[in-house]
Design a protein around this motif. Structure first.
Motif, PDB file in Angstrom:
ATOM      1  N   THR A   1      26.872  38.652  24.456  1.00 50.17           N
ATOM      2  CA  THR A   1      28.158  38.239  23.888  1.00 50.17           C
ATOM      3  C   THR A   1      29.243  39.207  24.337  1.00 50.17           C
ATOM      4  OG1 THR A   1      27.092  37.293  21.928  1.00 50.17           O
ATOM      5  CG2 THR A   1      29.433  37.848  21.743  1.00 50.17           C
TER       6      THR A   1
ATOM      7  N   THR B   1      33.629  39.507  26.159  1.00 49.08           N
ATOM      8  CA  THR B   1      34.841  38.927  26.705  1.00 49.08           C
ATOM      9  C   THR B   1      34.994  39.316  28.174  1.00 49.08           C
ATOM     10  OG1 THR B   1      35.921  39.076  24.547  1.00 49.08           O
ATOM     11  CG2 THR B   1      37.339  38.765  26.455  1.00 49.08           C
TER      12      THR B   1
ATOM     13  N   VAL C   1      37.651  39.094  31.439  1.00 49.34           N
ATOM     14  CA  VAL C   1      39.014  38.843  31.897  1.00 49.34           C
ATOM     15  C   VAL C   1      39.009  38.721  33.410  1.00 49.34           C
ATOM     16  CG1 VAL C   1      41.291  39.891  32.237  1.00 49.34           C
ATOM     17  CG2 VAL C   1      40.270  39.843  29.964  1.00 49.34           C
TER      18      VAL C   1
ATOM     19  N   THR D   1      41.168  34.745  30.074  1.00 49.70           N
ATOM     20  CA  THR D   1      40.254  35.448  29.185  1.00 49.70           C
ATOM     21  C   THR D   1      39.172  34.472  28.734  1.00 49.70           C
ATOM     22  OG1 THR D   1      41.987  36.941  28.393  1.00 49.70           O
ATOM     23  CG2 THR D   1      40.009  36.733  27.032  1.00 49.70           C
TER      24      THR D   1
ATOM     25  N   ARG E   1      35.618  33.997  26.560  1.00 49.49           N
ATOM     26  CA  ARG E   1      34.714  34.563  25.548  1.00 49.49           C
ATOM     27  C   ARG E   1      33.335  33.913  25.717  1.00 49.49           C
ATOM     28  NH1 ARG E   1      38.075  37.559  22.739  1.00 49.49           N
ATOM     29  NH2 ARG E   1      40.271  36.932  22.665  1.00 49.49           N
TER      30      ARG E   1
ATOM     31  N   GLU F   1      40.950  31.257  27.278  1.00 57.33           N
ATOM     32  CA  GLU F   1      42.341  31.448  26.890  1.00 57.33           C
ATOM     33  C   GLU F   1      43.103  31.851  28.149  1.00 57.33           C
ATOM     34  OE1 GLU F   1      42.540  34.471  23.946  1.00 57.33           O
ATOM     35  OE2 GLU F   1      41.134  33.479  22.578  1.00 57.33           O
TER      36      GLU F   1
ATOM     37  N   GLY G   1      46.265  37.056  28.400  1.00 50.61           N
ATOM     38  CA  GLY G   1      45.489  38.120  27.772  1.00 50.61           C
ATOM     39  C   GLY G   1      45.614  39.407  28.554  1.00 50.61           C
TER      40      GLY G   1
ATOM     41  N   ALA H   1      38.791  44.284  28.036  1.00 48.17           N
ATOM     42  CA  ALA H   1      37.688  43.345  27.884  1.00 48.17           C
ATOM     43  C   ALA H   1      36.382  44.058  28.162  1.00 48.17           C
ATOM     44  CB  ALA H   1      37.864  42.168  28.841  1.00 48.17           C
ATOM     45  N   ASP H   2      35.276  43.384  27.821  1.00 42.98           N
ATOM     46  CA  ASP H   2      33.962  43.955  28.108  1.00 42.98           C
ATOM     47  C   ASP H   2      33.689  43.973  29.606  1.00 42.98           C
ATOM     48  OD1 ASP H   2      32.917  44.283  25.311  1.00 42.98           O
ATOM     49  OD2 ASP H   2      33.321  42.134  25.292  1.00 42.98           O
TER      50      ASP H   2
END
Length: 245
Positions: A174, A176, A178, A189, A191, A201, A204, A208-209
């Motif tokens: 899990t 995010t 970008v 972005t 998720r 999205e 952004g 981010a991860d």
């Protein structure tokens, strides 16, 4: 992008692919598509074109089995030219109903034109790498996709193709992601979570991860799993559900 530009891109990318394929020869390996030869690459794209024509001819989806390409190299190139020309003619009116396997795409010829413009572009890149004999990101310096076209290809993959292909079901983490195409001024972005379609999205920040950053051309190549100079930071496992099929 306008429909006419997608049709122009199909023509241009297919012609460039054909030129590179002829120069490389039918038996040359395609470094970016393991176990493929140039002949198989040309045949594959021609088969896709025939399948799309049938998908427009029969919007019910009953008659979408692609034609079989000829084995002879010269005959294959002629057949490929015919498939390309017929495809562009078939897609001339973007409002024509069509069958598509991508649920988030409107069921029209216009949707197929966008999909096939990027299909041709990525496989043209494969042909150029075959001619260069290398899968290195610097092997084809003369080919740089226009930033607007490349950004559209990123968006098309993320918003239309991936939610339907089901590759996201393979995800185990899990987080995010970008994607930042600097020269196009665009950021996406996404998720990601196990067993869930990616949630997108537009816009952004870069917090981010995982981040994929670079020119639109570089990010375009990276999300389609082609050699790229894009800079990837963070957890690379998050990219698996977002990789092009």
């Amino acid at each position: 992008m306008e429909h006419s530009r997608f049709l122009s891109s199909i023509r241009e990318q297919c012609e460039a692919l054909r030129t590179a394929a002829r120069a490389a020869g039918p038996d040359a390996p395609v470094p970016t598509c393991p176990k493929w030869t140039v002949s198989r690459l040309v045949g594959h794209l021609g088969r896709v074109h025939s399948r799309v024509r049938k998908a427009v001819a029969d919007p019910s989806g009953r008659e979408v089995e692609p034609d079989r390409p000829p084995e002879d190299w010269a005959a294959l190139l002629t057949w490929f030219d015919q498939q390309r020309a017929s495809l562009v003619e078939t897609l001339a009116d973007p409002a024509t109903p069509a069958w598509l396997p991508f649920a988030r795409y409107p069921a029209t010829a216009g949707s197929w034109a966008r999909r096939q413009a990027h299909e041709a572009a990525i496989h043209r890149l494969d042909a150029e790498h075959a001619l260069a004999g290398s899968a290195d990101a610097s092997a084809v310096p003369s080919l740089v996709f226009d930033s607007g076209f490349a950004a559209d290809g990123i968006d098309e993959l993320i918003t239309r193709v991936l939610p339907t292909t089901g590759r996201w079901r393979e995800g185990t983490v899990t987080g995010t992601v970008v994607l930042h195409a600097a020269d196009a001024g665009q950021t996406w972005t996404v998720r990601v979570a196990p067993g869930e379609p990616p949630r997108l999205e537009h816009g952004g920040g870069l917090d981010a991860d995982t981040t994929i950053a670079g020119t639109a051309d570089a990010v375009y190549r990276r999300v389609w799993r082609r050699p790229s100079h894009a800079v990837v930071t963070g957890n690379a496992q998050l990219l698996e559900p977002l990789a092009g099929p």
